[in-house]
Design a protein around this motif. Structure first.
Motif, PDB file in Angstrom:
ATOM      1  N   ILE A 134      -6.385  15.532   0.890  1.00  0.00           N
ATOM      2  CA  ILE A 134      -6.748  14.148   0.570  1.00  0.00           C
ATOM      3  C   ILE A 134      -5.534  13.246   0.767  1.00  0.00           C
ATOM      4  O   ILE A 134      -4.416  13.620   0.406  1.00  0.00           O
ATOM      5  CB  ILE A 134      -7.210  14.005  -0.898  1.00  0.00           C
ATOM      6  CG1 ILE A 134      -8.411  14.911  -1.205  1.00  0.00           C
ATOM      7  CG2 ILE A 134      -7.501  12.546  -1.244  1.00  0.00           C
ATOM      8  CD1 ILE A 134      -9.722  14.424  -0.710  1.00  0.00           C
ATOM      9  N   ASN A 135      -5.769  12.057   1.318  1.00  0.00           N
ATOM     10  CA  ASN A 135      -4.786  10.981   1.226  1.00  0.00           C
ATOM     11  C   ASN A 135      -5.447   9.863   0.436  1.00  0.00           C
ATOM     12  O   ASN A 135      -6.307   9.135   0.950  1.00  0.00           O
ATOM     13  CB  ASN A 135      -4.353  10.490   2.606  1.00  0.00           C
ATOM     14  CG  ASN A 135      -3.136   9.576   2.539  1.00  0.00           C
ATOM     15  OD1 ASN A 135      -2.820   9.027   1.497  1.00  0.00           O
ATOM     16  ND2 ASN A 135      -2.452   9.418   3.658  1.00  0.00           N
ATOM     17  N   ASP A 136      -5.086   9.772  -0.834  1.00  0.00           N
ATOM     18  CA  ASP A 136      -5.666   8.788  -1.760  1.00  0.00           C
ATOM     19  C   ASP A 136      -4.850   7.502  -1.654  1.00  0.00           C
ATOM     20  O   ASP A 136      -3.985   7.217  -2.489  1.00  0.00           O
ATOM     21  CB  ASP A 136      -5.636   9.362  -3.180  1.00  0.00           C
ATOM     22  CG  ASP A 136      -6.139   8.384  -4.225  1.00  0.00           C
ATOM     23  OD1 ASP A 136      -6.875   7.449  -3.858  1.00  0.00           O
ATOM     24  OD2 ASP A 136      -5.772   8.543  -5.402  1.00  0.00           O
ATOM     25  N   VAL A 137      -5.143   6.718  -0.629  1.00  0.00           N
ATOM     26  CA  VAL A 137      -4.370   5.504  -0.347  1.00  0.00           C
ATOM     27  C   VAL A 137      -4.646   4.469  -1.437  1.00  0.00           C
ATOM     28  O   VAL A 137      -5.785   4.308  -1.893  1.00  0.00           O
ATOM     29  CB  VAL A 137      -4.715   4.957   1.045  1.00  0.00           C
ATOM     30  CG1 VAL A 137      -3.842   3.758   1.390  1.00  0.00           C
ATOM     31  CG2 VAL A 137      -4.563   6.055   2.106  1.00  0.00           C
ATOM     32  N   THR A 138      -3.593   3.739  -1.840  1.00  0.00           N
ATOM     33  CA  THR A 138      -3.682   2.839  -2.994  1.00  0.00           C
ATOM     34  C   THR A 138      -2.971   1.525  -2.724  1.00  0.00           C
ATOM     35  O   THR A 138      -1.848   1.521  -2.217  1.00  0.00           O
ATOM     36  CB  THR A 138      -3.038   3.489  -4.228  1.00  0.00           C
ATOM     37  OG1 THR A 138      -3.610   4.773  -4.446  1.00  0.00           O
ATOM     38  CG2 THR A 138      -3.230   2.633  -5.472  1.00  0.00           C
ATOM     39  N   VAL A 161       0.846  -1.198   0.000  1.00  0.00           N
ATOM     40  CA  VAL A 161       0.000   0.000   0.000  1.00  0.00           C
ATOM     41  C   VAL A 161       0.881   1.247   0.000  1.00  0.00           C
ATOM     42  O   VAL A 161       1.924   1.286   0.674  1.00  0.00           O
ATOM     43  CB  VAL A 161      -0.925  -0.006   1.229  1.00  0.00           C
ATOM     44  CG1 VAL A 161      -1.608   1.343   1.419  1.00  0.00           C
ATOM     45  CG2 VAL A 161      -1.958  -1.123   1.105  1.00  0.00           C
ATOM     46  N   ILE A 162       0.468   2.277  -0.748  1.00  0.00           N
ATOM     47  CA  ILE A 162       1.180   3.551  -0.766  1.00  0.00           C
ATOM     48  C   ILE A 162       0.250   4.689  -0.340  1.00  0.00           C
ATOM     49  O   ILE A 162      -0.973   4.589  -0.466  1.00  0.00           O
ATOM     50  CB  ILE A 162       1.766   3.880  -2.156  1.00  0.00           C
ATOM     51  CG1 ILE A 162       0.657   3.980  -3.209  1.00  0.00           C
ATOM     52  CG2 ILE A 162       2.816   2.858  -2.556  1.00  0.00           C
ATOM     53  CD1 ILE A 162       1.131   4.503  -4.557  1.00  0.00           C
ATOM     54  N   PHE A 163       0.842   5.763   0.184  1.00  0.00           N
ATOM     55  CA  PHE A 163       0.110   7.003   0.431  1.00  0.00           C
ATOM     56  C   PHE A 163       0.196   7.872  -0.810  1.00  0.00           C
ATOM     57  O   PHE A 163       1.136   7.760  -1.608  1.00  0.00           O
ATOM     58  CB  PHE A 163       0.698   7.753   1.635  1.00  0.00           C
ATOM     59  CG  PHE A 163       2.092   8.274   1.405  1.00  0.00           C
ATOM     60  CD1 PHE A 163       2.313   9.469   0.729  1.00  0.00           C
ATOM     61  CD2 PHE A 163       3.198   7.558   1.847  1.00  0.00           C
ATOM     62  CE1 PHE A 163       3.600   9.943   0.497  1.00  0.00           C
ATOM     63  CE2 PHE A 163       4.492   8.026   1.617  1.00  0.00           C
ATOM     64  CZ  PHE A 163       4.688   9.224   0.942  1.00  0.00           C
ATOM     65  N   GLU A 164      -0.763   8.783  -0.959  1.00  0.00           N
ATOM     66  CA  GLU A 164      -0.727   9.790  -2.019  1.00  0.00           C
ATOM     67  C   GLU A 164      -1.334  11.074  -1.460  1.00  0.00           C
ATOM     68  O   GLU A 164      -2.555  11.184  -1.338  1.00  0.00           O
ATOM     69  CB  GLU A 164      -1.506   9.343  -3.259  1.00  0.00           C
ATOM     70  CG  GLU A 164      -0.924   8.108  -3.935  1.00  0.00           C
ATOM     71  CD  GLU A 164      -1.665   7.736  -5.215  1.00  0.00           C
ATOM     72  OE1 GLU A 164      -2.171   8.655  -5.896  1.00  0.00           O
ATOM     73  OE2 GLU A 164      -1.741   6.539  -5.522  1.00  0.00           O
ATOM     74  N   GLY A 165      -0.502  12.036  -1.102  1.00  0.00           N
ATOM     75  CA  GLY A 165      -0.992  13.321  -0.623  1.00  0.00           C
ATOM     76  C   GLY A 165      -1.476  14.174  -1.790  1.00  0.00           C
ATOM     77  O   GLY A 165      -0.761  14.343  -2.780  1.00  0.00           O
ATOM     78  N   GLU A 166      -2.696  14.711  -1.650  1.00  0.00           N
ATOM     79  CA  GLU A 166      -3.305  15.431  -2.771  1.00  0.00           C
ATOM     80  C   GLU A 166      -4.161  16.603  -2.300  1.00  0.00           C
ATOM     81  O   GLU A 166      -4.634  16.638  -1.160  1.00  0.00           O
ATOM     82  CB  GLU A 166      -4.195  14.481  -3.596  1.00  0.00           C
ATOM     83  CG  GLU A 166      -3.478  13.230  -4.061  1.00  0.00           C
ATOM     84  CD  GLU A 166      -4.278  12.397  -5.045  1.00  0.00           C
ATOM     85  OE1 GLU A 166      -5.267  12.918  -5.604  1.00  0.00           O
ATOM     86  OE2 GLU A 166      -3.899  11.234  -5.258  1.00  0.00           O
ATOM     87  N   LEU A 167      -4.394  17.523  -3.198  1.00  0.00           N
ATOM     88  CA  LEU A 167      -5.385  18.570  -3.023  1.00  0.00           C
ATOM     89  C   LEU A 167      -6.741  18.030  -3.456  1.00  0.00           C
ATOM     90  O   LEU A 167      -6.849  17.343  -4.474  1.00  0.00           O
ATOM     91  CB  LEU A 167      -5.025  19.787  -3.877  1.00  0.00           C
ATOM     92  CG  LEU A 167      -6.007  20.966  -3.865  1.00  0.00           C
ATOM     93  CD1 LEU A 167      -6.045  21.624  -2.498  1.00  0.00           C
ATOM     94  CD2 LEU A 167      -5.642  21.977  -4.958  1.00  0.00           C
ATOM     95  N   GLY A 168      -7.780  18.340  -2.677  1.00  0.00           N
ATOM     96  CA  GLY A 168      -9.135  17.914  -3.017  1.00  0.00           C
ATOM     97  C   GLY A 168     -10.024  19.103  -3.345  1.00  0.00           C
ATOM     98  O   GLY A 168      -9.959  20.150  -2.692  1.00  0.00           O
TER      99      GLY A 168
END
Length: 253
Positions: free
Chosen positions: A134-138, A102-109
């Motif tokens: 947003i943290n769009d975890v994948t 699993v990875i984290f992905e820090g994003e603007l929402g």
């Protein structure tokens, strides 16, 4: 203006309190506003809205596209995350064995404030209620498990894989924002929102050709360089000036 939501109240965050008195379209983004101020300090913040649609973008930053050798898309490349993936500030996210790596992905929402369909860019801009973290975890293992079919929604849809918060901020210029992600207090991502391929208004405009967007819908506009795998015990914080810090902790599944 800052919009927040806790279990018992929703409203504008002022001087450390959630207070009644929302601007249109506030009544579309949750239950009734609080009748009395509620202290934010010590409260458990929920996700600041309950999106009917949680849309994520892939390949929307020039720096990441250049490093990864991907072609600049002609239209936003998007997927859907289920509403059951949504959690808020301070959540504990279980790393279920089914997810694998699993990875984290820090994003603007981007949070939609009113219904829009087949809109102009000016109308799309007016339909944006505000911005959030947003943290769009994948799950990389699920995403790439079948070479014949990339499983975007499943890979991003486990419980807790859609962290939103801590609040929705209005009146910001997205071009001035910087997205930072820290893992156990160590900075792993730091990139400018201004490097986006499609601007927020252009994203909303183009997505409105594909579907009707409704108040409360959330669009994660994509991530840039620096994403990494996480492990149980990791504390991940997505920080955007003017919005705040969205913290989650990854736990054994």
């Amino acid at each position: 203006m800052i919009w927040g939501r806790i279990k018992t109240a929703k409203g504008i965050v002022l001087s450390g309190e959630i207070r009644e008195g929302m601007l249109t379209p506030s009544n579309t983004l949750g239950g009734p506003p609080c009748s009395e101020p509620v202290a934010v300090d010590g409260a458990t913040l929920l996700a600041p809205c309950s999106p009917g649609k949680f849309i994520g973008l892939w390949n929307n930053y020039h720096a990441a596209a250049a490093k990864n050798g991907t072609t600049i898309p002609d239209h936003p490349l998007w997927f859907l995350k289920p509403d059951s993936s949504v959690v808020g500030q301070g959540a504990e996210v279980a790393l279920t064995p089914a997810a694998g790596r699993v990875i984290f992905e820090g994003e603007l929402g981007v949070v939609i404030g009113k219904t829009c369909h087949n809109v102009t860019e000016a109308e799309a801009e007016a339909a944006i209620f505000g911005y959030t973290c947003i943290n769009d975890v994948t799950s990389l293992d699920v995403l790439n498990a079948d070479p014949a079919f990339a499983q975007w929604s499943r890979a991003k849809g486990f419980a807790g894989f859609g962290a939103i918060g801590p609040v929705i901020a209005t009146g910001l210029d997205w071009r001035d924002l910087t997205i930072r992600t820290l893992v156990n207090d160590r900075e792993r991502q730091c990139y400018p929102a201004s490097d986006m391929i499609f601007s927020p208004a252009e994203i909303v405009r183009r997505l409105s050709f594909d579907m009707t967007l409704n108040a409360g819908d959330v669009i994660a506009v994509g991530t840039s360089l620096g994403v990494r795998p996480v492990k149980a015990g990791d504390h991940v914080a997505v920080s955007i000036g003017g919005i705040g810090v969205l913290d989650v902790t990854f736990m054994p599944g």
